[in-house]
Design a protein around this motif. Structure first.
Motif, mmCIF file in Angstrom:
data_model
loop_
_atom_site.group_PDB
_atom_site.id
_atom_site.type_symbol
_atom_site.label_atom_id
_atom_site.label_comp_id
_atom_site.label_asym_id
_atom_site.label_seq_id
_atom_site.Cartn_x
_atom_site.Cartn_y
_atom_site.Cartn_z
ATOM 1 N N GLN A 81 23.995 -31.707 1.663
ATOM 2 C CA GLN A 81 24.036 -30.399 2.314
ATOM 3 C C GLN A 81 23.358 -29.352 1.434
ATOM 4 O OE1 GLN A 81 27.942 -29.094 3.378
ATOM 5 N NE2 GLN A 81 28.502 -31.028 4.323
ATOM 6 N N SER A 82 22.659 -28.446 2.089
ATOM 7 C CA SER A 82 22.090 -27.281 1.415
ATOM 8 C C SER A 82 22.537 -26.035 2.165
ATOM 9 C CB SER A 82 20.563 -27.339 1.424
ATOM 10 O OG SER A 82 20.109 -28.426 0.666
ATOM 11 N N PHE A 83 22.758 -24.969 1.422
ATOM 12 C CA PHE A 83 23.181 -23.706 2.010
ATOM 13 C C PHE A 83 22.153 -22.643 1.651
ATOM 14 C CE2 PHE A 83 26.938 -26.190 1.088
ATOM 15 C CZ PHE A 83 27.624 -26.148 2.295
ATOM 16 N N LEU A 84 21.835 -21.806 2.617
ATOM 17 C CA LEU A 84 20.864 -20.749 2.408
ATOM 18 C C LEU A 84 21.406 -19.475 3.046
ATOM 19 C CD1 LEU A 84 17.993 -19.934 1.466
ATOM 20 C CD2 LEU A 84 17.195 -20.589 3.732
ATOM 21 N N THR A 85 21.398 -18.393 2.291
ATOM 22 C CA THR A 85 21.833 -17.100 2.812
ATOM 23 C C THR A 85 20.702 -16.095 2.642
ATOM 24 O OG1 THR A 85 24.123 -17.564 2.185
ATOM 25 C CG2 THR A 85 23.560 -15.278 2.645
ATOM 26 N N VAL A 86 20.318 -15.477 3.761
ATOM 27 C CA VAL A 86 19.287 -14.441 3.764
ATOM 28 C C VAL A 86 19.820 -13.275 4.592
ATOM 29 C CG1 VAL A 86 16.924 -13.854 4.445
ATOM 30 C CG2 VAL A 86 17.430 -16.142 3.558
ATOM 31 N N ASN A 87 19.808 -12.095 4.008
ATOM 32 C CA ASN A 87 20.313 -10.899 4.699
ATOM 33 C C ASN A 87 21.714 -11.123 5.278
ATOM 34 O OD1 ASN A 87 17.929 -9.515 4.146
ATOM 35 N ND2 ASN A 87 16.965 -10.230 6.018
ATOM 36 N N ARG A 88 22.580 -11.701 4.466
ATOM 37 C CA ARG A 88 23.974 -11.959 4.824
ATOM 38 C C ARG A 88 24.156 -12.972 5.959
ATOM 39 N NH1 ARG A 88 27.004 -6.128 4.346
ATOM 40 N NH2 ARG A 88 25.831 -5.430 2.559
ATOM 41 N N LEU A 89 23.101 -13.654 6.350
ATOM 42 C CA LEU A 89 23.181 -14.682 7.369
ATOM 43 C C LEU A 89 23.058 -16.033 6.672
ATOM 44 C CD1 LEU A 89 23.317 -15.352 10.392
ATOM 45 C CD2 LEU A 89 20.822 -15.226 10.424
ATOM 46 N N SER A 90 24.088 -16.866 6.815
ATOM 47 C CA SER A 90 24.116 -18.156 6.130
ATOM 48 C C SER A 90 23.763 -19.293 7.086
ATOM 49 C CB SER A 90 25.498 -18.419 5.537
ATOM 50 O OG SER A 90 25.785 -17.476 4.535
ATOM 51 N N ARG A 91 23.049 -20.251 6.560
ATOM 52 C CA ARG A 91 22.691 -21.451 7.312
ATOM 53 C C ARG A 91 22.996 -22.671 6.449
ATOM 54 N NH1 ARG A 91 22.817 -19.176 11.759
ATOM 55 N NH2 ARG A 91 20.977 -18.155 12.594
ATOM 56 N N THR A 92 23.399 -23.734 7.116
ATOM 57 C CA THR A 92 23.668 -25.002 6.443
ATOM 58 C C THR A 92 22.679 -26.028 6.960
ATOM 59 O OG1 THR A 92 26.022 -24.482 6.313
ATOM 60 C CG2 THR A 92 25.401 -26.780 6.019
ATOM 61 N N PHE A 93 22.106 -26.806 6.041
ATOM 62 C CA PHE A 93 21.173 -27.853 6.396
ATOM 63 C C PHE A 93 21.748 -29.170 5.907
ATOM 64 C CE2 PHE A 93 18.851 -23.948 5.745
ATOM 65 C CZ PHE A 93 18.050 -23.870 6.873
ATOM 66 N N LEU A 94 21.656 -30.195 6.756
ATOM 67 C CA LEU A 94 22.149 -31.525 6.402
ATOM 68 C C LEU A 94 20.992 -32.495 6.284
ATOM 69 C CD1 LEU A 94 25.186 -31.840 8.852
ATOM 70 C CD2 LEU A 94 25.228 -31.223 6.440
ATOM 71 N N ALA A 95 21.093 -33.416 5.332
ATOM 72 C CA ALA A 95 20.127 -34.479 5.188
ATOM 73 C C ALA A 95 20.807 -35.778 5.593
ATOM 74 C CB ALA A 95 19.641 -34.573 3.741
ATOM 75 N N ALA A 96 20.141 -36.535 6.429
ATOM 76 C CA ALA A 96 20.704 -37.814 6.866
ATOM 77 C C ALA A 96 19.579 -38.820 7.008
ATOM 78 C CB ALA A 96 21.440 -37.647 8.203
ATOM 79 N N GLU A 97 19.953 -40.103 6.948
ATOM 80 C CA GLU A 97 18.952 -41.138 7.155
ATOM 81 C C GLU A 97 18.526 -41.145 8.602
ATOM 82 O OE1 GLU A 97 19.436 -45.033 5.602
ATOM 83 O OE2 GLU A 97 20.709 -44.335 3.992
ATOM 84 N N GLY A 98 17.254 -41.399 8.811
ATOM 85 C CA GLY A 98 16.731 -41.376 10.171
ATOM 86 C C GLY A 98 16.647 -42.696 10.823
#
Length: 98
Positions: A81-98
């Motif tokens: 998992q990666s988390f990114l916050t820009v202008n107080r808006l947070s997003r979570t990104f998941l990595a999974a096998e394809g």
């Protein structure tokens, strides 16, 4: 490790597994992974570390074997998992096998 005044526990075996990966020592990696899996057979991290050691050594058949064993044992790796916050808006990104 054989001369230690106590039996090695999980953290010690994990440290040896990590050092084996760092130095590309497949035999020692297998040895430490086997001990770790006796202590905790459902730990996905041990399987992943051993698989990575095999991959670094170009032993792709062994990588596949480790993955098959994981599947047979019902062991799953949680996605990264990666988390990114820009202008107080947070997003979570998941990595999974394809």
């Amino acid at each position: 490790m054989k001369q230690m005044p106590f039996d090695p526990y999980e953290i010690i075996w994990s440290s040896l597994l990590a050092a084996s990966a760092l130095h590309g020592n497949v035999d020692l990696g297998e040895y430490s992974a086997n001990h770790l899996l006796q202590l905790n057979p459902k730990d996905s991290g041990t399987y992943v570390a051993l698989s990575n050691i095999y991959a670094a050594a170009g032993r792709w058949n062994d990588v596949d074997l480790v993955r098959k064993i994981m599947k047979a044992q019902g062991v799953r790796k949680n996605p990264g998992q990666s988390f990114l916050t820009v202008n107080r808006l947070s997003r979570t990104f998941l990595a999974a096998e394809g």
